[in-house]
Enzyme design. Structure first.
Site, PDB file in Angstrom:
ATOM      1  N   SER A 296       0.806  -1.222   0.000  1.00  0.00           N
ATOM      2  CA  SER A 296       0.000   0.000   0.000  1.00  0.00           C
ATOM      3  C   SER A 296       0.838   1.269   0.000  1.00  0.00           C
ATOM      4  CB  SER A 296      -0.969  -0.065   1.177  1.00  0.00           C
ATOM      5  OG  SER A 296      -1.849   1.026   1.141  1.00  0.00           O
ATOM      6  N   HIS A 297       0.692   2.059   1.055  1.00  0.00           N
ATOM      7  CA  HIS A 297       1.337   3.370   1.135  1.00  0.00           C
ATOM      8  C   HIS A 297       2.725   3.298   1.760  1.00  0.00           C
ATOM      9  CE1 HIS A 297      -0.903   2.140   4.592  1.00  0.00           C
ATOM     10  NE2 HIS A 297      -0.095   2.857   5.329  1.00  0.00           N
TER      11      HIS A 297
ATOM     12  N   LYS B  74      -1.710 -10.261  -0.207  1.00  0.00           N
ATOM     13  CA  LYS B  74      -2.976 -10.637   0.422  1.00  0.00           C
ATOM     14  C   LYS B  74      -3.839 -11.406  -0.564  1.00  0.00           C
ATOM     15  CE  LYS B  74      -5.574  -6.385  -0.464  1.00  0.00           C
ATOM     16  NZ  LYS B  74      -6.390  -5.334   0.098  1.00  0.00           N
TER      17      LYS B  74
ATOM     18  N   ASP C  36      -2.324   6.450  -3.473  1.00  0.00           N
ATOM     19  CA  ASP C  36      -1.172   5.833  -2.811  1.00  0.00           C
ATOM     20  C   ASP C  36      -0.509   4.754  -3.665  1.00  0.00           C
ATOM     21  OD1 ASP C  36      -3.180   3.920  -2.586  1.00  0.00           O
ATOM     22  OD2 ASP C  36      -2.412   3.160  -0.687  1.00  0.00           O
TER      23      ASP C  36
ATOM     24  N   ASP D 227      -0.746   1.544  -4.085  1.00  0.00           N
ATOM     25  CA  ASP D 227      -1.548   0.569  -4.831  1.00  0.00           C
ATOM     26  C   ASP D 227      -2.854   1.170  -5.342  1.00  0.00           C
ATOM     27  OD1 ASP D 227      -2.395   0.765  -2.177  1.00  0.00           O
ATOM     28  OD2 ASP D 227      -3.299  -1.212  -2.200  1.00  0.00           O
TER      29      ASP D 227
ATOM     30  N   ASP E   3      -5.457   2.661  -3.902  1.00  0.00           N
ATOM     31  CA  ASP E   3      -6.764   2.571  -3.245  1.00  0.00           C
ATOM     32  C   ASP E   3      -7.073   3.752  -2.330  1.00  0.00           C
ATOM     33  OD1 ASP E   3      -4.992   1.792  -1.305  1.00  0.00           O
ATOM     34  OD2 ASP E   3      -6.043  -0.044  -0.744  1.00  0.00           O
ATOM     35  N   ARG E   4      -6.044   4.520  -1.926  1.00  0.00           N
ATOM     36  CA  ARG E   4      -6.315   5.691  -1.079  1.00  0.00           C
ATOM     37  C   ARG E   4      -6.468   6.945  -1.929  1.00  0.00           C
ATOM     38  NH1 ARG E   4      -2.834   5.481   4.489  1.00  0.00           N
ATOM     39  NH2 ARG E   4      -3.512   3.398   5.069  1.00  0.00           N
TER      40      ARG E   4
ATOM     41  N   GLU F  75     -12.983   5.307   5.315  1.00  0.00           N
ATOM     42  CA  GLU F  75     -12.123   5.314   6.494  1.00  0.00           C
ATOM     43  C   GLU F  75     -11.416   6.659   6.560  1.00  0.00           C
ATOM     44  OE1 GLU F  75     -10.342   1.406   7.856  1.00  0.00           O
ATOM     45  OE2 GLU F  75      -9.824   1.454   5.734  1.00  0.00           O
ATOM     46  N   GLU F  76     -11.086   7.059   7.787  1.00  0.00           N
ATOM     47  CA  GLU F  76     -10.390   8.333   7.965  1.00  0.00           C
ATOM     48  C   GLU F  76      -9.013   8.307   7.320  1.00  0.00           C
ATOM     49  OE1 GLU F  76      -7.472   8.085   9.922  1.00  0.00           O
ATOM     50  OE2 GLU F  76      -8.022   5.983  10.191  1.00  0.00           O
TER      51      GLU F  76
ATOM     52  N   LYS G 106     -11.164  -0.198  -1.288  1.00  0.00           N
ATOM     53  CA  LYS G 106     -11.275   1.245  -1.433  1.00  0.00           C
ATOM     54  C   LYS G 106     -10.693   1.618  -2.788  1.00  0.00           C
ATOM     55  CE  LYS G 106      -7.395   1.733   1.690  1.00  0.00           C
ATOM     56  NZ  LYS G 106      -7.301   1.226   3.044  1.00  0.00           N
TER      57      LYS G 106
HETATM   58  C1  G1P Z   1      -4.151   1.531   8.082  1.00  0.00           C
HETATM   59  C2  G1P Z   1      -5.374   2.407   8.208  1.00  0.00           C
HETATM   60  C3  G1P Z   1      -6.620   1.612   7.872  1.00  0.00           C
HETATM   61  C4  G1P Z   1      -6.475   1.007   6.482  1.00  0.00           C
HETATM   62  C5  G1P Z   1      -5.193   0.212   6.394  1.00  0.00           C
HETATM   63  C6  G1P Z   1      -4.939  -0.299   4.980  1.00  0.00           C
HETATM   64  O1  G1P Z   1      -4.239   0.448   8.989  1.00  0.00           O
HETATM   65  O2  G1P Z   1      -5.464   2.953   9.496  1.00  0.00           O
HETATM   66  O3  G1P Z   1      -7.736   2.442   7.952  1.00  0.00           O
HETATM   67  O4  G1P Z   1      -7.556   0.168   6.180  1.00  0.00           O
HETATM   68  O5  G1P Z   1      -4.082   1.023   6.766  1.00  0.00           O
HETATM   69  O6  G1P Z   1      -4.793   0.738   4.055  1.00  0.00           O
HETATM   70  P1  G1P Z   1      -3.482   0.440  10.413  1.00  0.00           P
HETATM   71  O7  G1P Z   1      -2.019   0.688  10.129  1.00  0.00           O
HETATM   72  O8  G1P Z   1      -4.055   1.576  11.189  1.00  0.00           O
HETATM   73  O9  G1P Z   1      -3.783  -0.901  10.999  1.00  0.00           O
HETATM   74 ZN    ZN Z   2      -3.278   1.346  -0.374  1.00  0.00          ZN
END
Ligand code: G1P
Ligand code: ZN
Length: 543
Positions: free
Chosen positions: A113-114, A126, A277, A279, A281-282, A363-364, A376
Site C-alpha cells: 500500500s502506502h 494478500k 497511494d 496501490d 486505493d487511497r 475510512e479516515e 477502497k
Molecule cells: C491503516 C489504516 C486503515 C487502512 C489500512 C490499509 O491500517 O489505518 O484504515 O484500512 O491502513 O490501508 P493500520 O495501520 O491503522 O492498521
Molecule cells: Zn493502499
C-alpha cells in the site's frame, strides 16, 4: 517440466495484519518465505480443481519475482487459469474489479500500500475472495494457522513467463492470460460517472492536478483523466510507476504528498487536486488552498450521491470504520438510511456490501469507495468529486463549507507515533485499559467521559466477533478520543490517536482543526501518559 515438492519449515511471523502480510523486502526474500505463505493461502481457501485467479501488484520492488513464484506455485497447485496484469501491474481496486467482472475464484494482490518500497522498503501480499474483497478474518486466521504448521510447498520447475506483452501462454496445465490492467477498470468508471459532464467541466478551464506519486495509479490516471476526459497533458504528475516510488513515501496526505500540496496552496493553484497511494486505493482531495479531510469527503460524497449518475437511485446505507469521524452518520440520519460502524480495515465492509446493506464506505485513513468493487478506490473518489463539481459548478471549498453549514462540522485529526518499541506502545494501551473505571464519569472542563471501552464488533451478516479493535473514550457531547495500534507497520509499533469534536456553531467552522481540538489533545496526552510511557514529545505524522 515437473512439479517439485519442496521441504520447508514454518516461519512464526506470517500473521496477516489489517491488510494482508506486510514485511520488509529482505524478510520476503528469505528462502521459502513467500512460498510458505502462498502455499498456506492455497491450502486454506479450498479452491476447486482448475479454479482461476487474478494476480497483480503495485509494481514495487520484488513484484516481478514474486509474480513468477506465485504463477509457478498456482500451476503446481492445480489452478486452471491465472489472469495477470501486464508487467505484473494491477492497482488494488482494479484487481477487485477484474475478480468480479471475470468471476474468478479470487485473486492475489501484491502490495504494501502506502509504505515505502525498494530493496530495503516494504512488500506485501494478500488474498481476495470471489467477491473481490480482502479475505475475511476467518480466512486470514486459517492462513496464519497453516503457516505455523507447513512443511512443504509445491512449485513447477519451469522458466519464467513473459509478462510484458498481452498474450496467453500455458504453464504446465494452467493458462496464463496477460491482460491490460487499465481497460476493465476504466470501463467500470465510465459506467458510474458522467464522463461527458466532467469533460465539459475540464474543457471550460477547470484545472486539475493529480499526483500519482510514482505509484501504480499513473497509467490509470493518464488513461482516464487525460486520454478519456481530456485533462491537458501534465495534469497527472509523477505518473510513471517506479519500483521505489522515486524514493518517496506513496501516502496521499499533507505530509507525504508535499509536491502536490505546494502546488495546491501556491499562486495560480488549480481548482482541484488529488493524490493516491502505492496501490491506488487511497485518495486525498484538495481544492484551491483547501484540504478535505477523508471523513468529510465520505460524508460529502454521501450527501451528493444522487447527483452522480451511477448512484442516482440513492444509497442503501453507509459504513465507516470506528475511528472515522461521525460526519457520515449525520448524512445517513438525514437520508434516513442506516450507518454501520466497523473495525479498521476494508475487510469488514465486504459482508455489508454483499448483503446489500451499504453502498458507500470510508475510512479516515484516506479510503473511500462503494459497492462497485470490494476495495477502497482512489481514482473512483476523484471521479466522484469531479462529477459532483461538474454538476454543482461550485468550488471544492464552497461545497465543503456549505456541507458544514447544513450538518455541522466534525473537527478531526489523527496523531501517529511511529516506530515505538512494542512494549512502550502496549504499555500505553494497558495503562488506558486499567484507567477505564477511574475515567468513566470524570469531567475535564466541558468534556465529561461517558464511556470507555475496547471496541468490539459483531458482524451483522455472519455474526463473527472481532474484539480489541481500539480503545474508545467517548464524551457526553459526542466528542471522542480513540487509541489504536496499527496493524500494517513493519517496524516496531505505531500508536494512533484519533480525535474528534462536533461543532454545530457556524461561526467556529473557520477554525483550524488543531486549534479546535487543542483541549481534547491535551486530555488525550494526559490520560494516556503517552509522553512519559513512550518518551515521545511529538507525533511522527499528524493528519
Ligand atoms: C491503516 C489504516 C486503515 C487502512 C489500512 C490499509 O491500517 O489505518 O484504515 O484500512 O491502513 O490501508 P493500520 O495501520 O491503522 O492498521
Ligand atoms: Zn493502499
Amino acid at each position: 517440466m515437473s512439479i517439485l515438492t519442496v521441504n520447508t519449515r514454518p516461519f512464526s511471523d506470517q500473521k496477516p495484519g489489517t491488510s494482508g502480510l506486510r514485511k520488509k523486502v529482505p524478510v520476503f526474500k528469505q528462502a521459502h518465505y513467500l512460498e510458505n505463505f502462498v502455499q498456506s493461502i492455497f491450502d486454506s481457501i479450498a479452491a476447486p480443481q482448475d479454479a482461476s485467479l487474478v494476480l497483480g501488484g503495485d509494481g514495487r520492488y520484488y513484484n516481478r519475482e514474486a509474480i513468477q513464484i506465485i504463477l509457478k506455485m498456482a500451476a503446481a497447485n492445480g489452478f486452471g487459469a491465472v489472469l495477470v496484469g501486464r508487467g505484473g501491474i494491477l492497482s488494488t481496486p482494479a484487481a477487485s474489479c477484474v475478480i468480479r467482472k471475470h468471476k474468478t475464484f479470487g485473486g492475489i494482490i501484491l502490495s504494501a500500500s502506502h509504505n515505502p518500497g525498494g530493496p530495503d522498503g516494504d512488500f506485501g501480499i494478500k488474498f481476495n475472495s470471489s467477491n473481490g474483497g480482502p479475505a475475511t478474518e476467518t480466512v486470514t486466521e486459517a492462513i496464519f494457522a497453516k503457516s505455523k504448521t507447513i512443511f512443504s510447498y509445491r512449485i513447477l520447475d519451469v522458466a519464467d513467463v513473459p509478462l510484458d506483452q498481452l498474450c496467453e501462454t500455458t504453464l504446465g496445465g494452467m493458462k496464463v492470460r496477460v491482460f491490460d490492467p487499465v481497460s476493465d477498470y476504466a470501463e467500470l468508471m465510465e459506467s458510474l460517472f458522467d464522463f461527458a459532464a466532467i469533460r465539459a467541466l475540464l474543457k471550460g478551464g477547470f484545472k486539475i492536478k493529480f499526483d500519482a506519486m510514482h505509484a501504480v495509479n499513473g497509467p490509470y490516471a493518464k488513461e482516464i483523466l487525460e486520454a478519456r476526459l481530456g485533462a491537458p497533458a501534465g495534469s497527472v504528475m509523477n505518473g510513471v510507476p517506479l519500483e521505489d516510488f522515486g524514493g518517496g513515501h506513496p501516502d496521499p496526505n499533507l505530509t507525504y504528498a508535499h509536491d502536490l500540496v505546494e502546488i495546491m496552496y501556491g499562486v495560480d493553484a488549480p481548482d482541484f487536486g488529488a493524490a493516491s497511494d502505492g496501490d491506488g486505493d487511497r485518495n486525498m482531495i484538495l481544492g484551491k488552498h483547501f484540504f478535505v479531510t477523508p471523513s468529510d469527503s465520505l460524508a460529502i460524497v454521501a450527501a451528493n450521491a444522487t447527483l452522480v449518475s451511477g448512484y442516482k437511485q440513492g444509497l442503501a446505507g453507509i459504513a465507516r470504520s470506528m475511528p472515522t469521524s461521525a460526519a457520515a452518520d449525520r448524512v445517513a440520519k438525514a437520508l434516513n438510511i442506516p450507518c454501520y460502524e466497523t473495525p479498521t480495515g476494508w475487510k469488514f465492509f465486504g459482508n455489508l456490501m454483499d448483503a446489500g446493506k451499504v453502498t458507500l464506505c470510508g475510512e479516515e485513513s484516506f479510503g473511500t469507495s462503494s459497492s462497485h468493487v470490494r476495495e477502497k478506490d482512489g481514482l473512483w473518489a476523484v471521479l466522484f468529486w469531479l462529477n459532483v463539481l461538474a454538476v454543482r459548478k461550485q468550488s471544492v471549498e464552497a461545497i465543503v463549507r456549505g456541507h458544514w453549514e447544513k450538518f455541522g462540522r466534525n473537527f478531526y485529526s489523527r496523531y501517529d507515533y511511529e516506530g515505538l518499541p512494542t512494549e512502550a506502545a502496549n504499555g500505553v494501551m494497558q495503562h488506558l485499559r486499567e484507567s477505564f473505571s477511574a475515567l468513566t464519569g470524570k469531567q475535564f472542563d466541558k468534556y465529561t467521559v461517558q464511556v470507555c471501552d475496547d471496541f468490539c464488533y459483531t458482524d451483522p451478516v455472519d455474526g463473527s466477533i472481532s474484539k480489541n479493535q481500539g480503545i474508545r473514550i467517548l464524551f457526553a457531547d459526542g466528542s471522542r478520543i480513540i487509541f489504536r495500534l496499527s496493524g500494517t507497520g513493519t517496524e516496531g509499533a505505531t500508536l494512533r490517536v484519533y480525535l474528534e469534536q462536533y461543532e454545530p456553531d457556524v461561526s467556529r467552522h473557520h477554525l483550524d482543526a488543531q486549534e479546535a481540538l487543542k483541549e481534547l489533545i491535551g486530555i488525550a496526552l494526559g490520560i494516556s501518559e503517552l509522553q512519559t510511557l513512550t518518551g515521545r514529545d511529538q507525533p511522527t505524522v499528524i493528519t
